[in-house]
Enzyme design. Structure first.
Site, PDB file in Angstrom:
ATOM      1  N   GLU A 278      40.606  99.992  80.234  1.00 34.15           N
ATOM      2  CA  GLU A 278      40.979  98.691  79.667  1.00 34.15           C
ATOM      3  C   GLU A 278      41.856  97.905  80.642  1.00 34.15           C
ATOM      4  OE1 GLU A 278      40.851  99.763  74.878  1.00 34.15           O
ATOM      5  OE2 GLU A 278      42.709 100.033  75.994  1.00 34.15           O
TER       6      GLU A 278
ATOM      7  N   ASP B 245      47.345  97.921  69.784  1.00 36.83           N
ATOM      8  CA  ASP B 245      47.935  98.737  68.722  1.00 36.83           C
ATOM      9  C   ASP B 245      49.256  98.167  68.227  1.00 36.83           C
ATOM     10  OD1 ASP B 245      45.898 100.867  68.740  1.00 36.83           O
ATOM     11  OD2 ASP B 245      46.624 101.189  70.776  1.00 36.83           O
TER      12      ASP B 245
ATOM     13  N   LYS C 183      49.655  94.463  63.220  1.00 42.44           N
ATOM     14  CA  LYS C 183      49.958  94.921  64.581  1.00 42.44           C
ATOM     15  C   LYS C 183      51.121  94.156  65.218  1.00 42.44           C
ATOM     16  CE  LYS C 183      46.509  97.696  64.205  1.00 42.44           C
ATOM     17  NZ  LYS C 183      45.254  97.585  64.946  1.00 42.44           N
TER      18      LYS C 183
ATOM     19  N   THR D 107      38.863  96.640  66.237  1.00 45.86           N
ATOM     20  CA  THR D 107      38.767  95.173  66.151  1.00 45.86           C
ATOM     21  C   THR D 107      37.849  94.625  67.236  1.00 45.86           C
ATOM     22  OG1 THR D 107      41.051  95.171  65.332  1.00 45.86           O
ATOM     23  CG2 THR D 107      40.101  93.050  65.904  1.00 45.86           C
TER      24      THR D 107
ATOM     25  N   GLY E  75      45.754 101.815  73.790  1.00 44.98           N
ATOM     26  CA  GLY E  75      45.336 103.159  74.166  1.00 44.98           C
ATOM     27  C   GLY E  75      45.204 104.109  73.007  1.00 44.98           C
ATOM     28  N   GLY E  76      45.297 103.585  71.779  1.00 41.58           N
ATOM     29  CA  GLY E  76      45.101 104.440  70.612  1.00 41.58           C
ATOM     30  C   GLY E  76      43.720 105.073  70.586  1.00 41.58           C
TER      31      GLY E  76
ATOM     32  N   ASP F 222      39.955  92.274  73.838  1.00 41.18           N
ATOM     33  CA  ASP F 222      40.265  93.657  73.491  1.00 41.18           C
ATOM     34  C   ASP F 222      41.222  93.673  72.310  1.00 41.18           C
ATOM     35  OD1 ASP F 222      40.223  96.412  73.685  1.00 41.18           O
ATOM     36  OD2 ASP F 222      40.774  96.465  75.803  1.00 41.18           O
TER      37      ASP F 222
ATOM     38  N   THR G 122      37.636  97.919  73.638  1.00 43.80           N
ATOM     39  CA  THR G 122      37.367  99.138  72.881  1.00 43.80           C
ATOM     40  C   THR G 122      38.284  99.190  71.669  1.00 43.80           C
ATOM     41  OG1 THR G 122      36.661 100.351  74.851  1.00 43.80           O
ATOM     42  CG2 THR G 122      37.445 101.669  72.995  1.00 43.80           C
ATOM     43  N   GLY G 123      37.757  99.695  70.557  1.00 43.79           N
ATOM     44  CA  GLY G 123      38.586  99.859  69.367  1.00 43.79           C
ATOM     45  C   GLY G 123      37.984  99.179  68.157  1.00 43.79           C
TER      46      GLY G 123
END
EC number: 5.3.1.6
Length: 227
Positions: free
Chosen positions: A104, A85, A122, A29, A96-97, A82, A26-27
């Site tokens: 996750e 951050d 990052k 990228t 977890g941002g 995944d 998730t996110g």
């Protein structure tokens, strides 16, 4: 920046082969990784089964006709890709941002190979500049918040649209403004023992490979765990 994220996501998709069970992260990228998997299924006939780490990723995957199962319907995951951050030099990370840290970590744990895709911004020497998310049950959340206040961790409840943010698992998130985490492993263990904490965003010594996209192209680093 978006181009770098896209480069990292596409590179990660090269690790995916027919017959694999794939964890979809998730996110911003990981989004590009999922898009590339969808393209490969459509254009190359790639045959995989996927598990997702959030309702957002599930919706994206369904739109791309990626076959999905729940994490409880598979015995293991071959590869999970995944974002992160922050990533330090010891391959510890903060995640977890996007608010999906619990799912996750649940998907990452049974994964044979765990890959992060990030842009070079990052990478840090020490974790902590990015606020550390801690997922807590709603019942007694104020007690946990006050515990963190007394400890000097500068907590704040995450909000969305003027309300407390609620995760897919119906929990709250408390973000800790720590500035620097000198010992991520010890701090993670401390958080594990706080009653009311479901999970935290420290992913310590879990990742096998980190794919970093930067101005000089894409680099892949392998941790001791991944060797």
């Amino acid at each position: 920046m978006e181009n770098l994220k896209k480069m990292a996501g596409i590179t990660a998709a090269e690790f995916i082969k027919d017959g694999m069970v794939v964890g979809l992260g998730t996110g911003s990228t990981a989004y590009y990784f999922v898009e590339e998997i969808g393209r490969r299924i459509k254009e190359e006939g790639l045959q995989i089964t996927a598990v997702t780490t959030s309702s957002v990723t599930s919706k994206q995957a369904e739109g791309l006709n990626i076959p999905l199962k729940s994490i409880d319907q598979v015995d293991f995951v071959d590869v999970t890709v995944d974002g992160a951050d922050e990533v330090d030099s010891q391959f510890n990370g903060i995640k977890g941002g996007g608010g999906a840290l619990l799912m996750e970590k649940v998907v990452a744990t049974p994964s044979k190979e765990y890959i992060w895709v990030v842009d070079e911004s990052k990478l840090v020497e020490k974790l902590g500049a990015f606020k550390l998310p801690v997922e807590v049950v709603q019942y007694g959340a104020e007690q946990v918040f006050r515990h963190f206040e007394r400890a000097g961790y500068k907590p704040s409840f995450r909000e969305k649209d003027g309300q407390r943010f609620v995760t897919d698992m119906q929990n709250f998130i408390i973000d800790l403004a720590l500035d620097v985490i000198e010992n991520p492993i010890a701090f993670g263990q401390e958080l594990d023992h706080v009653v009311g904490v479901v999970e935290h965003g420290l992913f310590n010594q879990m990742v096998d490979k980190v794919i970093v996209a930067g101005r000089d192209g894409v680099q892949i680093s392998t941790s001791k765990k991944g060797k």
